[in-house]
Design an enzyme around this catalytic site. Structure first.
Site: not given
Length: 684
Positions: A173, A221, A646
């Site tokens: 970023y 971060r 399923d």
């Protein structure tokens, strides 16, 4: 609590705040953002209840040109957004945890799908994966404006009660785009040498710290090494941490791109980032948190005791088990619902915009269904005994949840062991971690005295009617088609009726142990996820010349949604599996298969055998027999008969687990076969 884990429960100072323990749910997306504030609050609050000392909200864009639409982010542009955030902050604080908010600008990575503004970046360089995207090069005024908006957002966050505010620059970023010479070709004071490339990030940290004063801790971060991908190398990552040290109270460190940092268990072991994150201590004495899909409490404790990390970060393990810290504190290690590392949570969030989990069916359903992973109300029909036929993922989850809700449950499995399709899928190369889905439920069933498990008994219709159950749940699973019925044509493949070693299914290979007579094998994969690639690798490991043929543009497109597609295809290439993409097989002939590519051109491939991974069909023989004569159910005293997993519809394992849980939670509703309506009111 075991003495060796006590270090995990020591408090730690983070700037002006005290984290009550060393467990920290790092920022991660949920699909809720602030558009669904009640779901956000319930999801985060539950993690705080489960003992995570710090709980963070996902990435929160600070500027209009950091709009994440169509993705759901925790938009944090104004007072209205702040009002929505307060719900989450209060939910986290109610359990004594610190609340964090990851303030963010994506730069060239921001989609701006709603704002329709130009993407911005340090330099006007085309996106390295989206070449049609060329950003605006940020002016000095743009830089000042973004930093001002970041500081304003930090101040709003503080006023909402947030304890830890982030300057998020990792995962490629805007902060990383300035820091990395791959993205940053500027010639002014924000480009060139490292100190200049770090300037945007450092100035933003200064602005945020000034905005919040001593009321909040400031975290950043940062990806300390991009592991060969464009971004930052370890030397510059550590130097940046040294430069930022005086401005930061908590370093949240990771490595690589997002697919690497959140790598699946197939290709990335627990703690796989440690060779890089383990070096961060040499650059700072401040608290360090990092992730690594940590499931093992002994490893967590050793990391903290050695000060390699001060705080154990988690996203996926906190989704799989919100109560992981509590269970460690109580010494209930066998009760931890361990993360499988399958990244179904990411698939659910990215594709369906609502977080989910293969292990924890309550994830994302805390608000709209009112589900809790550890607390379940006694069923209003708990005096009615239940028979669950089939102990695959759906049957296991249904039986366990019914038992926890007070029913006497008999779970009967035709095979000699539980697990359904996971009995054999967990034995495929790289897929062993999927076994945690079965193993955890098998362990928990042993703790519920009112659930009886019988394996190796295939119940006939008459036996079900005579069993004495008031409620019957059919969870008989599905099987791969033997005739090649495929999605591109909705027809079987001519030639699929060839001999038993010429045309096989995954069950033939992995359950019945059948093998082709020749060495050249085509695996025709129309599922696009795990089975085709797994069987192909299994055969290649045994010396067969395996080729995956798929009608899709890439092998295993679903794996791209779980962040492992690139790693999977590289791995298959390394082990010698050839790939033929964009081809629909139209016939199977002795020694070959014939088909057409996406342009309609004919394709012929040599093949001594074909493994058909085309479509699964539900196993409905028992269900159909039970309903052939509805009066027989009533005469047998069966008040309800339900179909799950399923057997109802072959889907991903996570959906089978969800289906089993939903039925068990709604077994005392008016019509359990019809799901109850969920709560949809979200706005504050």
């Amino acid at each position: 609590m075991l003495e060796r884990h006590a270090v995990l429960f020591e408090p730690i100072q983070i700037g002006p705040k005290v984290l009550p323990n060393r467990f920290y749910q790092v920022p991660h997306a949920t699909g809720f953002g602030l558009a669904m504030p009640r779901s956000q609050a319930a999801f985060r609050g539950l993690r705080a209840e489960g003992g995570w000392g710090g709980v963070c909200v996902e990435y929160a864009p600070v500027s209009p040109d950091s709009d994440e639409a169509p993705e759901m982010a925790a938009d944090f542009f104004d007072a209205e957004d702040a009002a929505a955030l307060v719900l989450t902050v209060d939910a986290i604080h109610a359990h004594g945890a610190l609340a964090g908010l990851e303030l963010f600008h994506g730069g060239i990575e921001s989609a701006n799908g709603s704002s329709r503004l130009s993407r911005i970046a340090p330099s006007q360089l085309a996106h390295h994966e989206e070449p049609a995207v060329v950003p605006k090069e940020m002016t000095v005024d743009d830089i000042a404006r973004v930093q001002r908006e970041w500081a304003e957002a930090a101040r709003r966050a503080r006023d909402c009660g947030i304890d830890i505010v982030y300057v998020y620059g990792a995962h490629g970023y805007l902060g990383t785009q300035f820091l990395s010479p791959f993205f940053n070709h500027r010639r002014d004071r924000y480009g060139g040498v490292l100190e200049n490339r770090a300037r945007f990030w450092l100035e933003t940290l200064e602005a945020v710290r000034l905005a919040v004063g001593d009321d909040c801790a400031v975290a950043t971060r940062v990806g300390v090494d991009f592991r060969g991908e464009p971004g930052v190398t370890i030397d510059e990552g550590l130097e940046f941490i040294r430069l930022a040290d005086s401005l930061v109270d908590l370093f949240d460190v990771n490595t690589g791109t997002w697919p690497q940092d959140s790598g699946t268990a197939r290709y990335f072991p627990e703690g796989h980032g440690r060779p890089w994150t383990g070096q961060v201590r040499q650059a700072t004495g401040k608290p360090i948190v990092s992730v690594g899909r940590f499931n093992n409490p002994d490893l967590m404790a050793s990391l903290v005791a050695s000060r390699e990390l001060d705080i154990v970060g988690a996203a996926r393990p906190a989704i799989a088990d919100p109560f992981l810290p509590r269970k460690i504190a109580e010494g209930r290690l066998e009760d931890i619902r361990e993360c499988t590392g399958s990244n179904v949570c990411i698939y659910k969030e990215e594709v369906h915009h609502r977080v989910g989990c293969i292990q924890n069916p309550t994830a994302g359903e805390e608000y709209r269904r009112g589900w809790h992973p550890e607390v379940m109300a006694r069923s209003a029909l708990s005096d009615l005994p239940v028979l669950v036929v089939g102990a695959g993922p759906a049957g296991l989850e249904c039986a366990l949840t019914l038992g926890r809700r007070g029913h006497e449950v008999h779970l009967v499995e035709a095979e000699g062991e539980v697990g359904g399709h996971l009995r054999w899928m967990r034995r495929l190369p790289t897929l062993g971690e999927l076994g945690r889905v079965v193993d955890w439920r098998r362990t928990q069933l042993g703790k519920v005295s009112n659930v009886s498990l019988v394996c190796g008994r295939r119940l006939a219709t008459a036996e079900v009617l005579d069993y004495g159950a008031a409620l019957v749940v059919v969870a008989t699973g599905s099987r791969w088609r033997t005739d090649g019925l495929q999605p591109r044509t909705h027809e079987p493949i001519p030639g699929a009726e060839a001999g038993p070693t010429a045309v096989l299914t995954p069950e033939d290979v992995m359950v019945r142990g059948l093998r082709p007579e020749g060495r050249r094998v085509v695996v025709y994969d129309c599922e696009g996820y795990l089975a085709g690639s797994g069987v192909a690798e299994q055969l290649a490991s045994e010396g067969y010349e395996a080729t995956i043929v798929t009608p899709f543009d890439v092998v295993s497109p679903v794996s791209d949604e779980t962040l492992e597609g690139g790693f999977l295809r590289a791995h298959l290439h390394e082990v010698g599996v050839r790939a033929v993409r964009g081809v629909t097989i139209e016939s199977i002939e002795p020694g070959s298969v014939k088909g057409r590519d996406e342009l309609g051109e004919p394709v012929v491939l040599d093949a001594a055998a074909v493994v058909l991974v085309t479509q699964r069909s539900s196993e409905l023989a028992l269900w159909d027999d039970l309903h052939a004569d509805p009066l027989s159910l009533a005469e047998a005293g069966i008040r309800g008969c339900y179909l799950i997993g399923d057997a109802l519809s072959p889907r991903m394992t996570s959906e089978a687990v969800f289906e089993g849980h939903r039925l068990a939670m709604e077994i005392d509703a008016g019509d359990p076969a019809t799901p109850l309506r969920v709560r949809r009111h979200e706005q504050v």
